[in-house]
Design a protein around this motif. Structure first.
Motif, PDB file in Angstrom:
ATOM      1  N   ASN A  68       6.257   6.150  -4.265  1.00  0.00           N
ATOM      2  CA  ASN A  68       7.380   5.938  -5.176  1.00  0.00           C
ATOM      3  C   ASN A  68       7.577   7.142  -6.098  1.00  0.00           C
ATOM      4  O   ASN A  68       6.724   7.442  -6.927  1.00  0.00           O
ATOM      5  CB  ASN A  68       7.111   4.669  -5.987  1.00  0.00           C
ATOM      6  N   VAL A  95       5.090  -1.467   0.497  1.00  0.00           N
ATOM      7  CA  VAL A  95       4.006  -1.572  -0.477  1.00  0.00           C
ATOM      8  C   VAL A  95       4.169  -0.337  -1.344  1.00  0.00           C
ATOM      9  O   VAL A  95       3.882   0.779  -0.925  1.00  0.00           O
ATOM     10  CB  VAL A  95       2.633  -1.576   0.218  1.00  0.00           C
ATOM     11  N   ALA A  96       4.696  -0.547  -2.556  1.00  0.00           N
ATOM     12  CA  ALA A  96       5.063   0.601  -3.390  1.00  0.00           C
ATOM     13  C   ALA A  96       3.852   1.134  -4.135  1.00  0.00           C
ATOM     14  O   ALA A  96       3.105   0.379  -4.750  1.00  0.00           O
ATOM     15  CB  ALA A  96       6.142   0.194  -4.380  1.00  0.00           C
ATOM     16  N   VAL A  97       3.647   2.447  -4.034  1.00  0.00           N
ATOM     17  CA  VAL A  97       2.529   3.094  -4.718  1.00  0.00           C
ATOM     18  C   VAL A  97       3.093   4.263  -5.519  1.00  0.00           C
ATOM     19  O   VAL A  97       3.880   5.029  -4.993  1.00  0.00           O
ATOM     20  CB  VAL A  97       1.504   3.632  -3.695  1.00  0.00           C
ATOM     21  N   PRO A  98       2.702   4.394  -6.796  1.00  0.00           N
ATOM     22  CA  PRO A  98       3.181   5.539  -7.558  1.00  0.00           C
ATOM     23  C   PRO A  98       2.762   6.831  -6.866  1.00  0.00           C
ATOM     24  O   PRO A  98       1.616   6.950  -6.418  1.00  0.00           O
ATOM     25  CB  PRO A  98       2.483   5.403  -8.904  1.00  0.00           C
ATOM     26  N   LYS A 105      -4.699   5.232  -3.464  1.00  0.00           N
ATOM     27  CA  LYS A 105      -4.387   3.872  -3.021  1.00  0.00           C
ATOM     28  C   LYS A 105      -4.415   3.789  -1.492  1.00  0.00           C
ATOM     29  O   LYS A 105      -4.849   2.793  -0.924  1.00  0.00           O
ATOM     30  CB  LYS A 105      -3.009   3.464  -3.544  1.00  0.00           C
ATOM     31  N   LEU A 109      -6.612   1.118   0.529  1.00  0.00           N
ATOM     32  CA  LEU A 109      -6.028   0.119   1.422  1.00  0.00           C
ATOM     33  C   LEU A 109      -6.592   0.250   2.828  1.00  0.00           C
ATOM     34  O   LEU A 109      -6.906  -0.750   3.472  1.00  0.00           O
ATOM     35  CB  LEU A 109      -4.505   0.260   1.453  1.00  0.00           C
TER      36      LEU A 109
END
Lengths: 540, 303
Positions: A68, A95-98, A105, A109
């Motif tokens: 993101n 699956v939003a990740v900064p 992340k 995961l």
């Protein structure tokens, strides 16, 4: 190409084996899938070819890890998502990740077995930690499902590029973004108005750069003409990477311990090369003459920009964006008459050369996807979105008639009051770093300013340095190499800075080589050369 | 009690003492002023930047006075819907997590403060153990995920509900309350819960206020749990938003060849977001400070 011996043969009666004639691969064994995929064809198109619009025969949903971006935060109402579903019958669940902590992340995961199936934005070598655990798919086994990808590899002759990402088993685990041509963005920017005033031509070689800086220094003795940025975390990262290509060696951002010598067909240790020493000596000359700022190798970007803006310096490293976003706005406030522009990377002892590959960051796929019923459709979908001409145009420019229109000459024009990439990203979700990269030169340049196109034209006249051949390490070798790599790299970086800044005399070069030896330089290079020869024997 | 002592120290007894008495306040004031300056300066810079133009910041003209004054950046940031959604999340997470943490910590601390409790040593041991050892990132993630807490406020509130340091401070405070008080209450017919709610807690306002402040500041500032357990942008707290804005811009240049670093976030947008994020939690301090000082002192001295 008869590589059937190494394949996992799971043949069942009736499994069709289409030959992968298109893939012009030199080293690998990306032949047709011999696995039975008949149970994994839900939603797949039976006659999917390069140039076909992919539309799943039943509605499908795939999960995707999404990096993101702060400047255009993920918005589920974007036209991108709607149009994507309309065209492909596929819905992506994100699956939003900064973006700031994307890598962390992703490791978490994958480590926890909870990763989405499509994992984009994987940069070079970032897949290595996941390969041996079997968590990600050897995508090269399934290239026959990806006609657009294989067509582009063949058309743009990317076989050698692709070989550089193969692992010891001859397979690759990331579907990289592919470019038609090498694209180099970073170079040196100079105050062209000052050059004009001093009647100095735009430098073509590093010797010219020296002369131009010297002329600036004599006209403005209080300045240090070259004060660089991009020095954190790698000291002198950008400058060293640009100048090292001109010396046919590698430094800064591009530094790797092993450097390929095509003539001798072997790797040598980069930090011990004569070319490397010559480069350091040249930079040391600049520093000693007061032409290059000592602080420039390690200072914050803001400090460097401020020096440029307040005319304490006239030259700095740059990419296309930093000229427009950083230097010109800053100078506009202090010296409105100033002109600053990128100059094509100056040539050096190695001639008018440039370095660069044509592969970009790419997509990993979770191994568990292989078991799902819609696996084939997913590969076709990825192939269409990331590698077909239509998919690339869609991801970059959006929907014709809504976000852009194309002139008969093939030029793109924004529509609906869009006036740049940021509104296109924020409002509609196109030109998104997750989906839009790579592609043909025409598509890439469609978003460049005239100035940048000129720059690219000059750069494209350069000869590209040869790519290093694949030399993947086994797990056990990788462990040994990792133990040696970082100390060697850190030591070379620290010593290089000392040589450049004059804290270490070049008379001590032999002592420096001795120190490298105590840090296992030869053992490391032997390891790399063995790996290269083994790979060449097994897959050559 | 503390003030009485201070007065007796500062009363001059001899000439040397008298001089020391004059010198100390001066040195003290100078030192503290320097500390204040060092603390306030970076913040003042950020505030000044938030009101300045991008070009002025880039050319290094902004220190503590805004240059190229404008409010457009504030308008820009405040018109971003995601920012407000994340802001609301931060408030919700902070309030929920603080309430949960306060209830659990208070109950646990109160129980531990009873010297006659059977297994007290083991209960303290369990708490202290978690101070030194953790399960690690991936096991924690797997646990939280398989409990179905992912993408909910509980993923943030529950794993962080008891801070052992806070627990021990509270325990020390409860131990310092006179036992006779509770005995008298018991004689008058109050149950254990009655004693806690009607006698002990009203006497513990100072420590409770301190703990509320500790917890709420921690939860307000925290981003890591949310980063781990939230998969949707509309669930992120504002700290994750802020971190992405600042760290994302910084990493883009360091990667060097990453080609999606095209638009870097402007320095004034970062400054505005920082100011808006820290403002509420800073405003809480003056109101709680009165309790805060005495609460910390009590815990420290009596512990």
């Amino acid at each position: 190409m008869l590589p059937m011996t190494r394949r996992r043969v799971l043949l069942t009666a009736g499994a069709a084996t289409a030959a992968l004639a298109a893939a012009g691969c030199d080293g690998g064994d990306d032949s047709a899938t011999t696995e039975d995929l008949s149970g994994n064809r839900t939603g797949a198109m039976p006659d999917f070819k390069a140039g076909t619009q992919f539309t799943a025969t039943t509605p499908l949903t795939f999960s995707i890890l999404y990096s993101n971006h702060a400047d255009y935060p993920l918005n589920k109402d974007w036209l991108f998502w709607k149009e994507l579903t309309k065209r492909t019958n596929v819905t992506l669940t994100t699956v939003a990740v900064p973006r700031s902590d994307y890598e962390q992340k992703r490791s978490l995961l994958i480590g926890a077995g909870d990763a989405p199936t499509i994992i984009p934005k994987t940069y070079r070598d970032q897949e290595i930690p996941f390969v041996s655990s079997g968590a990600i798919l050897a995508v090269s086994d399934y290239l026959d499902l990806m006609p657009n990808f294989t067509t582009k590899i063949a058309k743009w002759n990317l076989g050698a590029d692709l070989d550089t990402i193969r692992r010891t088993d001859g397979k690759f685990y990331v579907l990289p973004g592919v470019h038609e041509e090498v694209w180099t963005d970073y170079s040196v920017a100079m105050r062209t108005d000052v050059l004009d005033k001093l009647r100095e031509p735009v430098p073509r070689t590093w010797d010219d750069v020296h002369d131009a800086l010297a002329a600036m220094k004599s006209a403005y003795p209080a300045t240090i003409p070259f004060s660089d940025r991009f020095g954190i975390p790698t000291p002198g990262g950008c400058l060293l990477s640009v100048i090292s290509a001109a010396y046919n060696t590698a430094a800064g951002w591009d530094y790797q311990n092993a450097y390929w010598r095509p003539a001798q067909k072997k790797f040598v240790f980069t930090g011990a090369m004569d070319e490397y020493r010559n480069m350091l000596q040249f930079l040391n000359t600049l520093v000693r003459a007061g032409l290059m700022d000592r602080e420039g190798f390690t200072q914050e970007d803001d400090a460097a920009i401020q020096k440029l803006a307040t005319e304490k310096s006239f030259a700095i490293c740059a990419n296309a964006q930093s000229i427009v976003n950083d230097y010109r706005p800053a100078l506009a406030k202090t010296h409105p008459e100033a002109k600053v522009a990128k100059i094509p990377q100056p040539a050096g002892p190695a001639g008018n050369v440039r370095r660069g590959g044509r592969l970009e960051n790419g997509v990993m796929i979770s191994s568990k996807a292989r078991q799902s019923k819609d696996f084939v459709a997913m590969m076709q979908f990825i192939d269409w979105l990331w590698y077909s001409d239509e998919g690339e145009e869609f991801a970059r420019w959006g929907v014709p008639g809504v976000t852009y229109t194309k002139t008969p000459a093939g030029e793109y024009r924004y529509l609906n009051g869009l006036d740049g990439t940021l509104p296109l990203q924020q409002k509609y979700g196109f030109f998104n770093g997750v989906f839009a990269y790579g592609g043909s030169t025409q598509l890439l340049e469609s978003m460049f300013s005239e100035e940048e196109k000129e720059f690219q034209k000059a750069v494209n006249a350069k000869t590209t340095l040869p790519l290093a051949p694949p030399h993947p390490l086994t797990d056990e070798e990788q462990e040994r190499a990792t133990l040696w790599e970082t100390p060697l790299k850190d030591f070379v970086a620290a010593a290089s800075l000392q040589f450049i800044l004059g804290q270490r005399d070049f008379a001590q070069w032999d002592a420096y080589l001795q120190e490298l030896e105590t840090k296992n330089m030869s053992a490391y290079i032997d390891l790399i050369n063995e790996a290269y020869q083994r790979y060449a024997k097994d897959h050559g | 009690m503390v003030t009485v002592r201070t007065r007796s120290w500062s009363r001059p007894r001899s000439i040397a003492d008298a001089e020391r008495g004059r010198v100390f306040p001066v040195v003290n004031a100078v030192l503290l002023s320097i500390v204040v300056l060092v603390t306030v300066y970076p913040f003042a810079t950020i505030v000044a930047r938030s009101f300045s133009g991008e070009g002025e910041i880039r050319s290094g003209q902004v220190s503590v006075i805004p240059r190229g004054f404008n409010l457009t950046t504030y308008k820009l940031v405040m018109s971003d819907a995601t920012f407000w959604v994340n802001y609301r999340n931060t408030v919700v997470y902070t309030v929920t997590a603080t309430v949960v943490a306060m209830v659990l910590t208070t109950c646990y601390a109160y129980v531990l403060s009873k010297k006659n409790l059977k297994g007290r040593g083991a209960l303290i041991g369990i708490a202290v153990f978690t101070m030194f050892f953790t399960g690690g990132l991936i096991p924690n993630y797997v646990l939280v995920t398989s409990l179905g807490l992912k993408n909910s406020v509980w993923a943030i509130a529950l794993p962080n509900a008891i801070n052992v340091f806070n627990l021990l401070v509270m325990k020390a405070f409860f131990e310092s309350l006179p036992g006779d008080l509770e005995e008298a209450a018991a004689v008058d017919g109050l149950s254990t819960y009655g004693i806690l709610l009607r006698i002990v807690l009203p006497l513990s306002k100072a420590v409770i206020a301190t703990m509320v402040l500790f917890y709420s500041v921690t939860f307000w500032n925290s981003w890591f749990s949310a980063f781990l357990y939230m998969d949707r942008v509309d669930l992120f707290p504002v700290t994750v938003y802020l971190r992405n804005l600042i760290a994302g811009a910084a990493t883009a240049t360091s990667v060097g060849s990453s080609k999606d670093s095209l638009a870097q976030t402007a320095a004034n947008i970062q400054a505005v977001t920082m100011v808006l994020t820290v403002l509420p939690i800073m405003l809480v301090y003056p109101f709680i400070q009165r309790y805060f000082v005495s609460g910390v002192m009590l815990g420290a001295v009596k512990g």
